[in-house]
Design a protein around this motif. Sequence first.
Motif, PDB file in Angstrom:
ATOM      1  N   MET A  87      10.805 -11.773   2.431  1.00 15.39           N
ATOM      2  CA  MET A  87      10.088 -10.694   1.744  1.00 15.39           C
ATOM      3  C   MET A  87      10.584 -10.477   0.310  1.00 15.39           C
ATOM      4  O   MET A  87       9.879  -9.902  -0.508  1.00 15.39           O
ATOM      5  N   TYR A 114       8.188 -13.160  -1.267  1.00 16.04           N
ATOM      6  CA  TYR A 114       6.791 -13.191  -0.836  1.00 16.04           C
ATOM      7  C   TYR A 114       6.014 -11.977  -1.349  1.00 16.04           C
ATOM      8  O   TYR A 114       4.833 -12.059  -1.646  1.00 16.04           O
ATOM      9  N   THR A 115       6.688 -10.839  -1.471  1.00 16.68           N
ATOM     10  CA  THR A 115       6.024  -9.627  -1.973  1.00 16.68           C
ATOM     11  C   THR A 115       5.597  -9.807  -3.434  1.00 16.68           C
ATOM     12  O   THR A 115       4.574  -9.271  -3.865  1.00 16.68           O
ATOM     13  N   THR A 116       6.379 -10.589  -4.187  1.00 18.95           N
ATOM     14  CA  THR A 116       6.030 -10.871  -5.592  1.00 18.95           C
ATOM     15  C   THR A 116       4.757 -11.715  -5.663  1.00 18.95           C
ATOM     16  O   THR A 116       3.845 -11.413  -6.441  1.00 18.95           O
ATOM     17  N   MET A 143       4.238  -5.756  -7.243  1.00 19.49           N
ATOM     18  CA  MET A 143       5.116  -5.993  -6.088  1.00 19.49           C
ATOM     19  C   MET A 143       5.337  -4.689  -5.325  1.00 19.49           C
ATOM     20  O   MET A 143       5.227  -4.632  -4.091  1.00 19.49           O
ATOM     21  N   VAL A 169       2.293  -3.639  -3.343  1.00 22.09           N
ATOM     22  CA  VAL A 169       2.180  -4.418  -2.103  1.00 22.09           C
ATOM     23  C   VAL A 169       3.106  -3.841  -1.020  1.00 22.09           C
ATOM     24  O   VAL A 169       2.698  -3.635   0.124  1.00 22.09           O
ATOM     25  N   VAL A 170       4.360  -3.571  -1.403  1.00 24.62           N
ATOM     26  CA  VAL A 170       5.338  -3.035  -0.435  1.00 24.62           C
ATOM     27  C   VAL A 170       4.873  -1.682   0.102  1.00 24.62           C
ATOM     28  O   VAL A 170       4.900  -1.426   1.313  1.00 24.62           O
ATOM     29  N   CYS A 224       1.679  -2.114   2.416  1.00 25.92           N
ATOM     30  CA  CYS A 224       1.975  -2.763   3.703  1.00 25.92           C
ATOM     31  C   CYS A 224       2.901  -1.912   4.579  1.00 25.92           C
ATOM     32  O   CYS A 224       2.728  -1.862   5.800  1.00 25.92           O
ATOM     33  N   PHE A 271      -1.131 -10.524   2.571  1.00 27.14           N
ATOM     34  CA  PHE A 271      -0.863  -9.227   3.214  1.00 27.14           C
ATOM     35  C   PHE A 271      -0.644  -9.372   4.715  1.00 27.14           C
ATOM     36  O   PHE A 271       0.181  -8.657   5.296  1.00 27.14           O
ATOM     37  N   VAL A 280       2.913 -10.373   5.125  1.00 29.96           N
ATOM     38  CA  VAL A 280       3.827  -9.281   4.752  1.00 29.96           C
ATOM     39  C   VAL A 280       3.858  -8.204   5.844  1.00 29.96           C
ATOM     40  O   VAL A 280       4.936  -7.761   6.255  1.00 29.96           O
ATOM     41  N   SER A 295      13.615  -7.133  -3.799  1.00 27.39           N
ATOM     42  CA  SER A 295      12.585  -7.990  -4.403  1.00 27.39           C
ATOM     43  C   SER A 295      12.669  -8.060  -5.928  1.00 27.39           C
ATOM     44  O   SER A 295      12.082  -8.957  -6.544  1.00 27.39           O
TER      45      SER A 295
END
Length: 463
Positions: free
Chosen positions: A100, A103-105, A148, A151-152, A155, A320, A323, A357
């Motif tokens: 993560m 991957y979040t980037t 980023m 996204v975090v 999710c 997504f 994630v 991240s």
Amino acid sequence: MQREKFGSRLGFVLISAGCAIGLGNVWRFPFITGKYGGAAFVLIYLFFLLILGLPVMIMEFSVGRASQKSIARSFHELEPKGSKWHLHGYVGMAGNYLLMMFYTTIAGWMLYYFFKMALGHFEGLGPAGVEQEFGQMTAQPWTMAFWMVLVVVLCMGVCAKGLKNGVEKITKVMMLCLLAVMVILVARAVTLPGAAEGLRFYLMPDFGKMMEAGLPETIFAAMGQAFFTLSIGVGSMAIFGSYIGKDRTLTGEAVNVTLLDTFVALTAGLIIFPACFSFGVNPGSGPSLVFITLPNIFNAMTGGRIWGSLFFIFMSFAAFSTVIGVFENILSCCIDLWGWSRKKAVIVNLFAIILLSLPCVLGFNLLSSFTPLGGGTNLMDLEDFIVSNNLLPLGSIVYLLFCTTRYGWGWKNFVGEADTGKGPKFPKWTRVYVTYILPIIVLFVFFQGYYDKFKPLILSWFQ
């Protein structure tokens, strides 16, 4: 406390496949397929998916369902007294966090590009302008950090609502939308002028091109892709096993997940190859294919803004789904290990993952002078290397040995769990293969990964 369960079998299949379906299916699979002879490579890949990836996935599901725990506690529940198998639980947890951290980037890039495409920011730009857009994005830490973090937050917000009401409900909708968008994009790609040449390249086996690349190299590439596509070895699949009932055998469920993962990878090729051949571009690898080559193609297409937006929303959903699946595993580890409430696990991990991240984001700009794997590499490359080339293969060997040897959970316990319920049983005749031969194959994948990564350095020693 009663463990949560999936509300439906479809939910389990879509979420497990969603976790396995990642950006590697979309940007890595078409590239290596093209490099190693199109359909000839696909046939070898499917063979290795069956004999390499599938058995380990069944073992992960079995350990999860039998223990009713995440990787943080599953080995504690099943290991013989006094053994140390549970130490892999901490390695697996670390692997999920590490995944993560980069991957979040990438998921943030996908979302950012969806908005850029939808707002028409690429219209009127030539190939150099599109390339410059990608360079500008990676040079701006605040831009990348914003997407980023978004996204975090999104999710984690899904995971905060619980397994049934959050993870299952949202992922089901997202996966069904992803599949629908793919079908629409395929319909457009195959009707482009000159698309037939791309389809021929992709669907007609070219054994000559495969031999050109070298049979051993082709076989290893197929083994590597088959192995890494399913995200096995760090408990990302085991967690979903812990959420399902015992009414279906795990071999049948693992086959369904693998088929869906493979369908997405193969369908991505049906989008990318016709489009690339239609506009006379070579399908590149990695970020350049998705962020530079494809926006140029969409620019040249009639209605390209709409098709480009659809493509990047599809890519965002693919990212997504992974994630959310890995976040659910991380949260479950914290709940199992320390008895936290879901709310506390979400809040702590929301801040932890954002902080963890940030080095990846900064690796493209402020920390770009740090090249851990040689010139042209950055922190993302290092994090990806640790997960993909180390933790996944070595973790898979742990699962294999744990499920087949008397020093671990053992063959009888594993087969008993895998075969509980209705559906196809785990083939007993494979015992010698999964106990002795498969661990050696995975070890070969591990060492070959190191050789490929450091080949120039190794060759320079002998010159």
